[in-house]
Design an enzyme around this catalytic site. Structure first.
Site, mmCIF file in Angstrom:
data_model
loop_
_atom_site.group_PDB
_atom_site.id
_atom_site.type_symbol
_atom_site.label_atom_id
_atom_site.label_comp_id
_atom_site.label_asym_id
_atom_site.label_seq_id
_atom_site.Cartn_x
_atom_site.Cartn_y
_atom_site.Cartn_z
ATOM 1 N N ASP A 19 -6.473 21.240 9.306
ATOM 2 C CA ASP A 19 -6.869 20.173 8.399
ATOM 3 C C ASP A 19 -7.656 20.728 7.220
ATOM 4 O OD1 ASP A 19 -8.247 17.416 7.610
ATOM 5 O OD2 ASP A 19 -6.641 16.991 9.040
ATOM 6 N N ASN B 299 0.852 -1.180 0.000
ATOM 7 C CA ASN B 299 0.000 0.000 0.000
ATOM 8 C C ASN B 299 0.889 1.232 0.000
ATOM 9 O OD1 ASN B 299 -2.824 1.293 0.515
ATOM 10 N ND2 ASN B 299 -1.440 2.301 1.956
ATOM 11 N N GLU C 255 -1.010 0.518 -5.559
ATOM 12 C CA GLU C 255 -0.669 1.869 -6.012
ATOM 13 C C GLU C 255 0.679 1.897 -6.725
ATOM 14 O OE1 GLU C 255 -3.431 2.246 -2.529
ATOM 15 O OE2 GLU C 255 -1.543 1.171 -2.866
ATOM 16 N N TYR D 67 -0.108 10.063 4.170
ATOM 17 C CA TYR D 67 -0.596 10.263 5.531
ATOM 18 C C TYR D 67 0.219 11.366 6.198
ATOM 19 C CZ TYR D 67 -2.037 5.468 4.432
ATOM 20 O OH TYR D 67 -2.546 4.361 3.812
ATOM 21 N N LEU E 21 -5.936 6.988 9.055
ATOM 22 C CA LEU E 21 -7.280 6.726 9.551
ATOM 23 C C LEU E 21 -7.600 5.245 9.389
ATOM 24 C CD1 LEU E 21 -9.193 9.837 8.196
ATOM 25 C CD2 LEU E 21 -7.985 9.544 10.358
ATOM 26 N N ARG F 249 -7.982 3.369 6.001
ATOM 27 C CA ARG F 249 -6.908 3.456 5.005
ATOM 28 C C ARG F 249 -6.047 2.202 5.010
ATOM 29 N NH1 ARG F 249 -6.032 8.761 3.391
ATOM 30 N NH2 ARG F 249 -4.783 7.779 1.750
ATOM 31 N N GLY F 250 -5.371 1.958 3.884
ATOM 32 C CA GLY F 250 -4.591 0.744 3.716
ATOM 33 C C GLY F 250 -3.461 0.599 4.712
#
Length: 494
Positions: free
Chosen positions: A294, A181, A245, A185, A200, A203-204
């Site tokens: 954010d 993956n 990816e 991040y 999070l 996520r991978g």
């Protein structure tokens, strides 16, 4: 498929941009704390060029390497990162949808016509190198030598904002690249050799971390800083979990990804990155991450996330550091989101054929709201589309509001949307509210962390059993008269 050259690394992309007059070198000192953020956002909001800060400073000292920012600050540059002109992105979206779900082949002629798809699949296989420019030099385990920004005044400290984090699940081998993956991040610097990785739960990287945690073993992690555009965009794309990816970057790049074995961890890493950070995440070692500004325009709350302890830093002889800023749109992620919106449309239409267009307004944090244009044919169709979209992709589970409109409404035009809602929507009949559905925990409007409501608004023309009244006819001029008006006023109105 590509109309631009292959960008094998970040420098090739920068050279292409500079030749087009789309890169600015800033020689004046710019502070990494807060000041650089202001410069980046000012450039982005004016559609400005890529910025190269040659005199980034921290506490009055000049940084050891230049800083590159605003890389994907315009939709045209995001498209260029895919090797395309902006007007070629929709066709590329069709190509990616076909690559994801190819139709059955009908004879040899049909097979030969699909050579671009076959070629793309071959380009997805990474090429393993013995030596790489990303490992030309080794550096001390000291992250203070890397010019990491502290973007916002309320931030907890320096934050790595464009890291391509490389992980694999427990039980896999280093050579099984298809199981890797790559994710972007947030990574907070908390010491010379320590980072907090904020991934999070969906996520991978987080899924891989859980597999190592269950085994009670430390997890190998690598971070590529300053990767090539295809790797950066592949890591940012919401790809299906079954798609690597790293392999997919070869499809975007138009050439196979080049990888090399990391020096101190059992991982393969991008060979042409500017900097590689290697290290381990040990079971149950966490630290409080944040607060940081954010994409919502708010500071997130402080929460524990895994700590990465570095075991090596390698880099090119003269490395560049790539950075970005996340905040209330417009920001670089929201610009990338605009282009990804176009790429995603063919995939969505393959699952929900009546969808004719889709807009995720950047001002709504790129995914919190969606306006869907449909070819409406039967009563209740708008509600079916809402429910299908919420359940189709994990990313749309965080979409709080969906507005569905007809084909005569431009879903990217707020005036059109407002008119449709004002004249085709009755709040008592056409609003659907759901409760207790998944939501990004950064949504502070949600009454419960991770759970929130959804709002669906049917702003389509009502047909069949949806209404008992005769629907009004839309007013429109004769197109010939409109053309005549344009001709008469040519030169009169500018």
């Amino acid at each position: 498929m590509r109309s631009l050259p292959v960008f094998s690394d970040l420098r090739a992309f920068l050279a292409h941009a500079e030749a087009a007059g789309d890169l600015a070198r800033l020689s004046a000192p710019v502070d990494l704390r807060h000041e650089m953020t202001a410069v980046q956002l000012a450039a982005l909001r004016k559609g400005g060029p890529i910025l190269r800060f040659d005199a980034a400073t921290s506490e009055g000292k000049r940084a050891a390497m230049p800083v590159v920012a605003n890389l994907f600050g315009t939709p045209a540059r995001v498209a260029a990162g895919l090797g395309l002109q902006l007007d070629e992105v929709p066709a590329f979206g069709d190509f990616l949808a076909a690559l994801r779900s190819p139709a059955p082949v009908e004879g040899m002629r049909d097979a030969l016509s699909r050579w671009p798809v076959l070629r793309a699949a071959l380009q997805g296989r990474p090429k393993l190198l013995r030596h790489a420019v990303a490992q030309e030099q080794s550096a001390p385990l000291d992250l203070s030598l890397v010019p990491v920004q502290t973007p916002w005044p309320g931030d907890a400290g320096p934050l790595v904002t464009w890291p391509v984090v490389v992980t694999r699940p427990h039980g896999s081998e280093a050579g099984q690249v298809a199981r890797y993956n790559l994710g972007v991040y947030r990574a907070q610097v908390i010491g010379p050799d320590r980072l907090i990785l904020r991934w999070l739960a969906h996520r991978g990287g987080a899924a891989h971390h859980r597999s190592w945690l269950r085994a009670g073993e430390p997890m190998p992690v690598a971070i590529a800083l300053g990767a090539d555009p295809a790797t950066l965009l592949s890591a940012a794309l919401p790809l299906p979990e079954t798609v690597s990816e790293m392999a997919f970057s070869g499809v975007l790049r138009g050439a196979r990804a080049e990888i090399v074995a990391a020096k101190t961890v059992p991982l393969l890493v991008p060979a042409n990155a500017e900097i590689i950070l290697e290290g381990w995440v040990h079971p149950d070692e966490t630290a409080p991450e944040g607060p940081f500004g954010d994409h919502t325009g708010y500071y997130n709350s402080v929460e524990p996330f895994p700590v990465m302890r570095l075991s090596a830093i390698t880099h090119r002889r003269d490395p560049l550091y790539l950075t970005t800023v996340t905040g209330r749109p417009p920001d670089e992620p929201s610009v990338i989101g605009e282009v990804f919106n176009t790429l995603a449309l063919p995939v969505i239409r393959a699952q929900i054929p009546e969808v004719t267009d889709l807009w995720l307004p950047p001002a709504a944090c790129s995914y919190r709201m969606a306006v869907i244009q449909i070819d409406k044919r039967y009563p209740g169709q708008a509600r079916r589309v809402m429910l299908a979209l919420w359940g189709m992709l994990a990313q749309f589970s965080y979409t709080k509001t969906i507005v569905v409109v007809d084909r005569d409404i431009d879903p990217r035009n707020w005036d059109d949307i407002a008119w449709a809602m004002a004249t085709r929507m009755d709040p008592a009949r056409d609003v659907m509210v759901l409760d207790g559905t998944p939501m990004d925990y950064l949504d502070f409007a949600s009454p419960r962390e991770g759970l929130a409501g959804k709002l669906g608004i049917d702003a389509t023309t009502k047909i069949g059993a949806e209404t008992t009244r005769e629907w009004g006819r839309v007013m429109a001029l004769d197109p010939a008269h409109e053309a005549r008006a344009t001709e008469l006023l040519r030169g009169v109105i500018r």
